[in-house]
Write a protein that holds these residues in place. Structure first.
Motif, PDB file in Angstrom:
ATOM      1  N   VAL A 164      -3.726  10.382   0.640  1.00  0.00           N
ATOM      2  CA  VAL A 164      -4.091   9.676  -0.598  1.00  0.00           C
ATOM      3  C   VAL A 164      -5.496  10.079  -1.031  1.00  0.00           C
ATOM      4  O   VAL A 164      -5.765  10.254  -2.229  1.00  0.00           O
ATOM      5  CB  VAL A 164      -3.990   8.146  -0.419  1.00  0.00           C
ATOM      6  CG1 VAL A 164      -4.414   7.434  -1.707  1.00  0.00           C
ATOM      7  CG2 VAL A 164      -2.570   7.729  -0.070  1.00  0.00           C
ATOM      8  N   ALA A 165      -6.394  10.245  -0.070  1.00  0.00           N
ATOM      9  CA  ALA A 165      -7.756  10.677  -0.404  1.00  0.00           C
ATOM     10  C   ALA A 165      -7.746  12.050  -1.070  1.00  0.00           C
ATOM     11  O   ALA A 165      -8.476  12.284  -2.046  1.00  0.00           O
ATOM     12  CB  ALA A 165      -8.622  10.694   0.856  1.00  0.00           C
ATOM     13  N   SER A 184      -4.387   1.659  -2.589  1.00  0.00           N
ATOM     14  CA  SER A 184      -3.373   2.062  -1.612  1.00  0.00           C
ATOM     15  C   SER A 184      -4.012   2.404  -0.270  1.00  0.00           C
ATOM     16  O   SER A 184      -3.524   1.986   0.796  1.00  0.00           O
ATOM     17  CB  SER A 184      -2.589   3.267  -2.147  1.00  0.00           C
ATOM     18  OG  SER A 184      -1.664   3.730  -1.198  1.00  0.00           O
ATOM     19  N   MET A 185      -5.130   3.149  -0.297  1.00  0.00           N
ATOM     20  CA  MET A 185      -5.825   3.507   0.934  1.00  0.00           C
ATOM     21  C   MET A 185      -6.331   2.273   1.667  1.00  0.00           C
ATOM     22  O   MET A 185      -6.184   2.152   2.890  1.00  0.00           O
ATOM     23  CB  MET A 185      -7.003   4.437   0.611  1.00  0.00           C
ATOM     24  CG  MET A 185      -6.600   5.820   0.133  1.00  0.00           C
ATOM     25  SD  MET A 185      -8.024   6.759  -0.507  1.00  0.00           S
ATOM     26  CE  MET A 185      -9.036   6.874   0.965  1.00  0.00           C
ATOM     27  N   VAL A 228      -3.534   7.858   4.736  1.00  0.00           N
ATOM     28  CA  VAL A 228      -4.828   7.587   4.080  1.00  0.00           C
ATOM     29  C   VAL A 228      -5.516   8.897   3.708  1.00  0.00           C
ATOM     30  O   VAL A 228      -6.089   9.027   2.603  1.00  0.00           O
ATOM     31  CB  VAL A 228      -5.721   6.728   5.004  1.00  0.00           C
ATOM     32  CG1 VAL A 228      -7.143   6.633   4.439  1.00  0.00           C
ATOM     33  CG2 VAL A 228      -5.131   5.322   5.152  1.00  0.00           C
ATOM     34  N   THR A 229      -5.458   9.891   4.592  1.00  0.00           N
ATOM     35  CA  THR A 229      -6.063  11.192   4.283  1.00  0.00           C
ATOM     36  C   THR A 229      -5.376  11.849   3.094  1.00  0.00           C
ATOM     37  O   THR A 229      -6.039  12.403   2.204  1.00  0.00           O
ATOM     38  CB  THR A 229      -5.977  12.118   5.513  1.00  0.00           C
ATOM     39  OG1 THR A 229      -6.661  11.509   6.616  1.00  0.00           O
ATOM     40  CG2 THR A 229      -6.610  13.463   5.213  1.00  0.00           C
ATOM     41  N   GLY A 249      -5.189   4.628  -6.225  1.00  0.00           N
ATOM     42  CA  GLY A 249      -5.219   5.344  -4.958  1.00  0.00           C
ATOM     43  C   GLY A 249      -6.132   4.678  -3.947  1.00  0.00           C
ATOM     44  O   GLY A 249      -5.785   4.552  -2.764  1.00  0.00           O
ATOM     45  N   LEU A 250      -7.292   4.234  -4.392  1.00  0.00           N
ATOM     46  CA  LEU A 250      -8.216   3.551  -3.481  1.00  0.00           C
ATOM     47  C   LEU A 250      -7.622   2.243  -2.976  1.00  0.00           C
ATOM     48  O   LEU A 250      -7.807   1.868  -1.810  1.00  0.00           O
ATOM     49  CB  LEU A 250      -9.551   3.303  -4.189  1.00  0.00           C
ATOM     50  CG  LEU A 250     -10.369   4.572  -4.503  1.00  0.00           C
ATOM     51  CD1 LEU A 250     -11.588   4.216  -5.348  1.00  0.00           C
ATOM     52  CD2 LEU A 250     -10.801   5.274  -3.214  1.00  0.00           C
ATOM     53  N   GLY A 300       1.280   4.187  -3.152  1.00  0.00           N
ATOM     54  CA  GLY A 300       1.153   5.632  -2.952  1.00  0.00           C
ATOM     55  C   GLY A 300       2.387   6.366  -3.425  1.00  0.00           C
ATOM     56  O   GLY A 300       2.303   7.406  -4.079  1.00  0.00           O
ATOM     57  N   ARG A 336      -0.733   6.074   9.677  1.00  0.00           N
ATOM     58  CA  ARG A 336      -1.818   5.528   8.863  1.00  0.00           C
ATOM     59  C   ARG A 336      -2.884   6.578   8.569  1.00  0.00           C
ATOM     60  O   ARG A 336      -3.292   6.755   7.414  1.00  0.00           O
ATOM     61  CB  ARG A 336      -2.445   4.329   9.574  1.00  0.00           C
ATOM     62  CG  ARG A 336      -3.590   3.703   8.782  1.00  0.00           C
ATOM     63  CD  ARG A 336      -4.196   2.515   9.482  1.00  0.00           C
ATOM     64  NE  ARG A 336      -4.772   2.878  10.763  1.00  0.00           N
ATOM     65  CZ  ARG A 336      -5.555   2.084  11.482  1.00  0.00           C
ATOM     66  NH1 ARG A 336      -5.842   0.877  11.031  1.00  0.00           N
ATOM     67  NH2 ARG A 336      -6.044   2.473  12.636  1.00  0.00           N
ATOM     68  N   GLY A 353       0.809  -1.213   0.000  1.00  0.00           N
ATOM     69  CA  GLY A 353       0.000   0.000   0.000  1.00  0.00           C
ATOM     70  C   GLY A 353       0.838   1.258   0.000  1.00  0.00           C
ATOM     71  O   GLY A 353       0.543   2.225  -0.720  1.00  0.00           O
ATOM     72  N   ALA A 388      -5.073   1.182   5.303  1.00  0.00           N
ATOM     73  CA  ALA A 388      -6.061   1.205   6.380  1.00  0.00           C
ATOM     74  C   ALA A 388      -6.184  -0.156   7.044  1.00  0.00           C
ATOM     75  O   ALA A 388      -6.354  -0.260   8.269  1.00  0.00           O
ATOM     76  CB  ALA A 388      -7.415   1.645   5.826  1.00  0.00           C
TER      77      ALA A 388
END
Length: 475
Positions: free
Chosen positions: A94-95, A189-190, A91-92, A186-187, A31, A87, A27, A194
């Motif tokens: 990447v979002a 990777s998130m 994740v934020t 991206g999703l 990213g 984490r 993951g 996560a």
């Protein structure tokens, strides 16, 4: 191969909740791939974008806005992740990157696209910094060099493969898909981060140094604009450039003043008291500049000198990419086993000198087979240097300063890369003056530009020679 059961942090404390190390690594690397890819993948699609949206006079800002945003925010993410956790922040980020990518694909005007690229760049600022930090915490110290060798391979693959991927996607589906393709990746990777990434917070409970972040962001933007505009868009003596230089000096001075007084500084100035970091940080900036100049202008040379298209030029750089990846991985494994960085770093800098020397002697009619050997030499030098400098910096830092040190090292390399592209571009513009425009003139000028990599690489050799030997014993 790195063992899948290595779930301890660099300090030897078990990861909170127990990370699934292989999935977390995947993951993080996805990213990282996205962040580097979007610096280069867009370049090949610029003519199609301009034809569709107009605004040819502002087209360079499609790349510049992304680079400015990602470079300026990179150092901030290390401190934010100290407080809120790797984490959550990854994740934020990447979002934000995915949202920016979607907005890029939906853009109907050039200003909309530039604004969306800025959003994308703000997210991308974390996508090389945080994986570099998190991977150093997922794996024990004796495996850092091997793991960071993989990230060097990702950087090389994305940097040189970007134009190739961009050309293929644009030809097949249109330019908007170079942004839409980021959404599923991206999703993924998130989701992997996560689910699989579980690292303890570093204990950073103080306030995030927003004032320091604002000052250093302003200074970086001013510096990059001076390098981008000086001598091309505006004369060096123009009011715009002089004002930017003045702003750079004032903001840099204010940043140093503030960081001495901040309770939780963005960049603790005590890092520069360490003799290892005093060498590694400027060496990393110089390496970034050499990487930027070669990555951008070698494909240009292949197209100008051999009449290759963008896709052909991307494929023709395989000797550079494959050598970079192979040497980075092999050297990482050997250093991890022996713990001796300095001989490899000196060898890498010397090989880089040789590579730029050979490339500066290119002439019309040089066989591609010879060029392939020469770019392979350069790739080998960079493979020995790039991520091993990061590991040396990490090993010199205390656990409390690991994130700040890693963020500073990676951000300084990114800044150097951006400056290298701009400086080499200025040299190329100067080299083309007085020549009839066309591919022949470009092909003749680029070796002269690459010559300037020789003295820069010599300085890199000198820095590696004076690097304290104590770095060998900190694994």
């Amino acid at each position: 191969m790195v063992s899948a059961d290595l779930t301890q942090t660099a300090s030897g404390v078990p990861s909170k909740g127990g990370s699934n190390v292989p999935l977390a690594t995947a993951g993080l690397l996805i990213g990282m791939l996205l962040s580097v890819l979007d610096q280069t993948v867009v370049a090949i699609a610029l003519p199609d974008i301009a034809a569709d949206l107009g605004g040819m006079d502002a087209i360079s800002w499609i790349i510049t806005a992304y680079v400015l945003a990602s470079t300026a925010t990179g150092a901030l993410y290390g401190r934010i992740s100290d407080r809120f956790g790797r984490r959550a922040v990854f994740v934020t980020a990447v979002a934000v990157f995915v949202a920016g990518s979607a907005l890029c694909g939906l853009a109907q005007t050039m200003p909309q696209l530039i604004a969306a690229r800025t959003v994308q760049g703000i997210g991308a600022g974390a996508l090389f910094v945080l994986p570099t930090i998190a991977l150093s915490e997922l794996y024990p110290r004796h495996l850092r060099s091997r793991v960071q060798g993989f990230t060097g391979g990702v950087f090389a693959l994305a940097s040189v493969g970007g134009p190739l991927a961009g050309g293929g996607i644009t030809d097949a589906w249109g330019w908007r898909w170079i942004f839409y393709i980021n959404l599923p990746l991206g999703l993924l990777s998130m989701a992997l981060a996560a689910f699989a990434l579980r690292l303890p917070k570093s204990g950073g409970n103080g306030k995030v140094d927003l004032a320091g972040a604002a000052l250093i962001t302003g200074a970086i933007v001013a510096l990059l604009l001076v390098a981008e505009w000086g001598g091309r868009t505006y004369a060096w003596s123009s009011g715009v450039i002089l004002a930017l230089i003045g702003a750079l000096a004032v903001l840099a001075a204010l940043f140093v003043w503030w960081e001495r007084r901040a309770a939780s500084p963005l960049l603790p100035l005590r890092l520069f008291a360490d003799p290892t970091l005093r060498v590694v940080l400027p060496a990393t900036a110089l390496l970034g500049a050499l990487l930027g100049g070669s990555i951008v202008y070698l494909p240009t040379y292949l197209q100008a000198a051999y009449g290759m298209g963008a896709t052909e030029a991307g494929l023709a750089l395989n000797p550079y990419v494959l050598t970079f990846m192979a040497v980075s991985s092999i050297a990482g494994a050997r250093i991890g086993a022996g713990g001796r960085f300095k001989p490899y770093l000196i060898a890498g800098a010397v090989i880089a000198v040789l590579g730029f020397t050979l490339l500066s002697r290119l002439e019309p009619g040089t066989a591609y087979a010879l060029l392939a050997v020469e770019i392979g030499v350069l790739g080998a030098g960079f493979g020995l240097l790039m991520q091993n400098l990061v590991v040396v910096a990490q090993n010199a830092a205390s656990p409390a300063d690991l994130a700040a040190t890693t963020a500073a090292t990676v951000s300084i390399r990114g800044l150097g890369l951006s400056l290298g592209v701009a400086v080499f571009g200025n040299l190329l513009t100067r080299g083309l003056q007085g020549r009839a425009p066309g591919p022949a003139a470009t092909a003749a000028a680029i070796p002269d530009v690459l010559f300037w990599g020789v003295p820069a690489a010599v300085v890199l050799v000198a820095l590696m020679v004076v690097l304290p030997r104590t770095v060998n014993s900190r694994l």
